[in-house]
Enzyme design. Structure first.
Site, PDB file in Angstrom:
ATOM      1  N   HIS A 113       0.812  -1.219   0.000  1.00 12.91           N
ATOM      2  CA  HIS A 113       0.000   0.000   0.000  1.00 12.91           C
ATOM      3  C   HIS A 113       0.845   1.267   0.000  1.00 12.91           C
ATOM      4  CE1 HIS A 113      -3.280  -2.855   0.693  1.00 12.91           C
ATOM      5  NE2 HIS A 113      -3.936  -1.967  -0.019  1.00 12.91           N
TER       6      HIS A 113
ATOM      7  N   HIS B 231       5.618 -13.757   6.789  1.00 11.55           N
ATOM      8  CA  HIS B 231       6.144 -12.604   7.517  1.00 11.55           C
ATOM      9  C   HIS B 231       5.164 -12.131   8.575  1.00 11.55           C
ATOM     10  CE1 HIS B 231       7.696  -8.680   8.520  1.00 11.55           C
ATOM     11  NE2 HIS B 231       8.851  -9.093   8.056  1.00 11.55           N
TER      12      HIS B 231
ATOM     13  N   GLU C 240       5.313 -11.908  12.551  1.00 13.32           N
ATOM     14  CA  GLU C 240       4.826 -10.675  13.184  1.00 13.32           C
ATOM     15  C   GLU C 240       3.320 -10.552  13.275  1.00 13.32           C
ATOM     16  OE1 GLU C 240       6.747  -7.285  11.374  1.00 13.32           O
ATOM     17  OE2 GLU C 240       8.723  -8.180  11.658  1.00 13.32           O
TER      18      GLU C 240
ATOM     19  N   HIS D  49      14.871 -13.558   8.147  1.00 19.15           N
ATOM     20  CA  HIS D  49      13.831 -14.230   8.939  1.00 19.15           C
ATOM     21  C   HIS D  49      13.959 -15.751   8.848  1.00 19.15           C
ATOM     22  CE1 HIS D  49      11.699 -10.716  10.215  1.00 19.15           C
ATOM     23  NE2 HIS D  49      11.482 -10.295   8.989  1.00 19.15           N
TER      24      HIS D  49
HETATM   25 CO    CO Z   1      10.744  -8.441   8.526  1.00 20.51          CO
END
Ligand code: CO
Length: 295
Positions: free
Chosen positions: A123, A180, A210, A242
């Site tokens: 976005h 993620h 997250e 990650h």
């Molecule tokens: Co990250």
């Protein structure tokens, strides 16, 4: 007085026209600029060398599918760009890449997001493109969807996952995908994906770093199902930081450590989704739709 006003307003109109003057609209000395279409691929970026395989793979697939269209790249993460700049590798932000494309006299641009979901970064990209639209920088600029946007995409993602499950996996063993995750509402896609995967194979799990579902929920579900062994795979385009640390790392809060403590043997697979043809095909198709929308 009236004359002065007239001149002033004519001047401001002139200024506006000059500001809006683009090769596509005005051309040089009134000539219409020839149509020049390009693709801008946009990813988060990664400072891990292993991630480059994913970017190269996507780059090659897009160039192969649309050989007549030049491809450019941009990376949204400021931190990653700064880190790589310190190592002498300069990468463009989306705004910088678009400014360059304007300078190179591109008239039509398809911006293809290499993101997984239409979340925060996507976005932000939409807002940047809105700015270039408002400036009249290009005759037309459109965006291609991230990997998993529509329900049709979701079904293709399910198919790609099922086709690329680890071959060594035995009955009763799990595969856990690490997405993620984000505070953005698009995060709901991860749980939706897990639901649809489990309709096909109940020992497939999707968690996020997250967002929801989190690692504890996945651990509980695997314990409930008495799973003893799990393959861990990133559900991100790259096997970057990650995947290496949060998923497969040896620190005690990594997924591998958390599952191992719960009695589940872990086999991490450090391969990003953009390393698999099944996923890359979806991004390439989205770029194709964006190119079509340019016409
Ligand atoms: Co990250």
């Amino acid at each position: 007085m009236y004359k002065k006003l007239m001149i002033r307003s004519m001047l401001s109109v002139l200024v506006i026209f000059t500001m809006m003057g683009t090769p596509a609209q005005a051309g040089e000395h009134g000539a219409t600029a020839p149509k020049k279409a390009g693709i801008l691929l946009v990813a988060f970026g990664s400072s891990e060398a292993s991630a480059q395989i994913s970017f190269d793979n996507l780059d090659q697939a897009v160039r192969q599918a649309y050989p007549e269209v030049p491809v450019r790249w941009a990376f949204t993460s400021h931190i990653i760009r700064a880190k790589l700049a310190d190592q002498g590798k300069t990468l463009d932000s989306p705004a910088m890449a678009l400014a360059r494309m304007q300078d190179e006299k591109f008239t039509h641009v398809a911006v293809q997001s290499a993101h997984t979901i239409a979340g925060e970064e996507y976005h932000e990209l939409v807002r940047i493109i809105g700015g270039f639209k408002a400036m009249g920088a290009f005759e037309k600029i459109v965006m291609g969807d991230p990997l998993m946007t529509t329900q049709a995409d979701m079904q293709l993602v399910v198919k790609a996952i099922l086709e690329n499950l680890p071959q060594a996996r035995r009955r009763g063993e799990a595969v856990v995908f690490m997405g993620h995750g984000t505070h953005h509402p698009a995060n709901a896609g991860y749980a939706a994906l897990m639901y649809q995967l489990q309709l096909k194979d109940p020992n497939l799990f999707v968690g996020t770093v997250e967002g929801y579902p989190d690692v504890d929920l996945i651990r509980e579900q695997m314990t409930d199902r008495k799973i003893k062994r799990a393959y861990l795979m990133p559900f991100m385009s790259v096997a970057g930081d990650h995947a290496k640390n949060d998923m497969a790392g040896s620190e005690e809060d990594s997924w591998a450590s958390i599952f191992t403590r719960a009695g589940i043997q872990c086999v991490p697979i450090l391969k990003g989704t953009a390393e698999y043809e099944g996923f890359v095909k979806i991004w390439v198709a989205h770029a194709g739709e964006a190119l079509k929308a340019l016409q």
